[in-house]
Design a protein around this motif. Sequence first.
Motif, PDB file in Angstrom:
ATOM      1  N   PRO A  48       0.841  -0.955  -0.161  1.00  0.00           N
ATOM      2  CA  PRO A  48       0.051  -0.208  -0.010  1.00  0.00           C
ATOM      3  C   PRO A  48       0.880   1.422   0.000  1.00  0.00           C
ATOM      4  N   TYR A  49       0.479   2.015  -0.967  1.00  0.00           N
ATOM      5  CA  TYR A  49       1.060   3.672  -0.867  1.00  0.00           C
ATOM      6  C   TYR A  49       0.129   4.683  -0.314  1.00  0.00           C
ATOM      7  N   LEU A  50       0.459   5.214   0.584  1.00  0.00           N
ATOM      8  CA  LEU A  50      -0.404   6.528   1.172  1.00  0.00           C
ATOM      9  C   LEU A  50      -0.183   7.690   0.218  1.00  0.00           C
ATOM     10  N   VAL A  51      -1.463   8.011  -0.565  1.00  0.00           N
ATOM     11  CA  VAL A  51      -1.179   8.853  -1.373  1.00  0.00           C
ATOM     12  C   VAL A  51      -1.905  10.461  -1.182  1.00  0.00           C
ATOM     13  N   ALA A  52      -2.864  10.475  -0.281  1.00  0.00           N
ATOM     14  CA  ALA A  52      -3.693  11.633   0.233  1.00  0.00           C
ATOM     15  C   ALA A  52      -4.278  11.135   1.518  1.00  0.00           C
ATOM     16  N   HIS A  53      -5.037  12.244   1.934  1.00  0.00           N
ATOM     17  CA  HIS A  53      -6.166  12.141   3.021  1.00  0.00           C
ATOM     18  C   HIS A  53      -7.333  12.638   2.584  1.00  0.00           C
ATOM     19  N   ASP A  54      -8.415  12.064   3.252  1.00  0.00           N
ATOM     20  CA  ASP A  54      -9.800  12.438   2.807  1.00  0.00           C
ATOM     21  C   ASP A  54     -10.289  13.145   3.864  1.00  0.00           C
ATOM     22  N   ALA A  55     -10.777  14.437   3.897  1.00  0.00           N
ATOM     23  CA  ALA A  55     -11.085  15.214   5.285  1.00  0.00           C
ATOM     24  C   ALA A  55     -12.539  16.029   4.769  1.00  0.00           C
ATOM     25  N   ILE A  56     -13.404  15.948   5.622  1.00  0.00           N
ATOM     26  CA  ILE A  56     -14.586  16.566   5.202  1.00  0.00           C
ATOM     27  C   ILE A  56     -15.180  17.562   6.240  1.00  0.00           C
ATOM     28  N   ALA A  57     -15.245  18.682   6.032  1.00  0.00           N
ATOM     29  CA  ALA A  57     -15.682  19.760   7.008  1.00  0.00           C
ATOM     30  C   ALA A  57     -17.191  19.894   7.007  1.00  0.00           C
ATOM     31  N   PHE A  73      -5.159   5.202   0.099  1.00  0.00           N
ATOM     32  CA  PHE A  73      -4.108   4.526  -0.563  1.00  0.00           C
ATOM     33  C   PHE A  73      -4.254   3.769  -1.889  1.00  0.00           C
ATOM     34  N   VAL A  74      -3.137   3.636  -2.597  1.00  0.00           N
ATOM     35  CA  VAL A  74      -3.064   2.923  -3.660  1.00  0.00           C
ATOM     36  C   VAL A  74      -2.335   1.745  -3.548  1.00  0.00           C
ATOM     37  N   LEU A  75      -2.932   0.488  -3.618  1.00  0.00           N
ATOM     38  CA  LEU A  75      -2.275  -0.569  -3.373  1.00  0.00           C
ATOM     39  C   LEU A  75      -1.752  -1.449  -4.886  1.00  0.00           C
ATOM     40  N   THR A  76      -0.651  -2.196  -4.714  1.00  0.00           N
ATOM     41  CA  THR A  76      -0.084  -2.694  -5.793  1.00  0.00           C
ATOM     42  C   THR A  76       0.075  -4.243  -5.409  1.00  0.00           C
TER      43      THR A  76
END
Length: 285
Positions: free
Chosen positions: A98-107, A249-252
């Motif tokens: 798994p490669y952590l690519v970003a975070h998802d955040a909601i206000a 994540f993007v997984l390979t």
Amino acid sequence: MGRWQPDTAARGLAPEHEADLDQLVEIDGALALAGAIEQAAAVFGAGHPEIVVSVAESTSLRGIHRLVAAEIDLALSARPPTPAEVAAARERGMVLKPYLVAHDAIAVIVHPDRYQRVAAVSREQLEQVFISGRIHTWSQLNPTSGSKSADPIRVYACPQAESGVAASFVELLTGAWETPFVATAVVVADESDILASVARDVGGIGFVPLLSVDPRVRALAVGHLGATPVAPSAASVRDLDYPLRRRLFVLTRGTPVGPANHFIRFLLEPEGQATLARAGLVPLY
């Protein structure tokens, strides 16, 4: 078994080889990430016309299942792989990477005038406002706010089937993105309409990507019941303190090579991170 750790930098990727580029990269997985990855693929494609990146929207579960079945090259996930998924891959002679690519955040947003009286909520209260409807007046949400007992909360939302943000928000509150919003919700086209509606409605409450918040509205601090609420910010999301967030994540299957390797490198580089930020995600840096 050792503690699972995500790859977060290009050092976990294979060296680039120009001769491997004339190929297709097939991707499937989490709705929360798919739209942003599609935008990133368009930017990536402008600089790499010899690589075709195809993105499908489904779920983390389906994306990882298809990756393990060798039906796709990359899986998108809004969670780490489960022990069962890791074991299924190992049985096929694969290692999920798994490669952590970003975070998802909601206000969660309200009108500035309302923010003077209600500046923080618990995640449990949000479920009762947006989903069950057990809280439907501002005095119920905060009895000490000075709101009149009959002052109603107007929920603004958009369809989960058409909005990754809406699907993520509901899943963060309930654990299932298909759960419907409260029947009294005012359903608008998208998050920009939610923001515009709340900006002109003192009784309104809604949700938008964190990076979409502008001076017309205020973002509430959010915490778990009994815990200190945390104001949303890129820092509190990256530190995993703000509760309405997920790691994406993007997984390979093992160390990626060829076009998949190039695309993941792009996602982790400044241009790729900036593209994900424009799509409404919180970048890694």
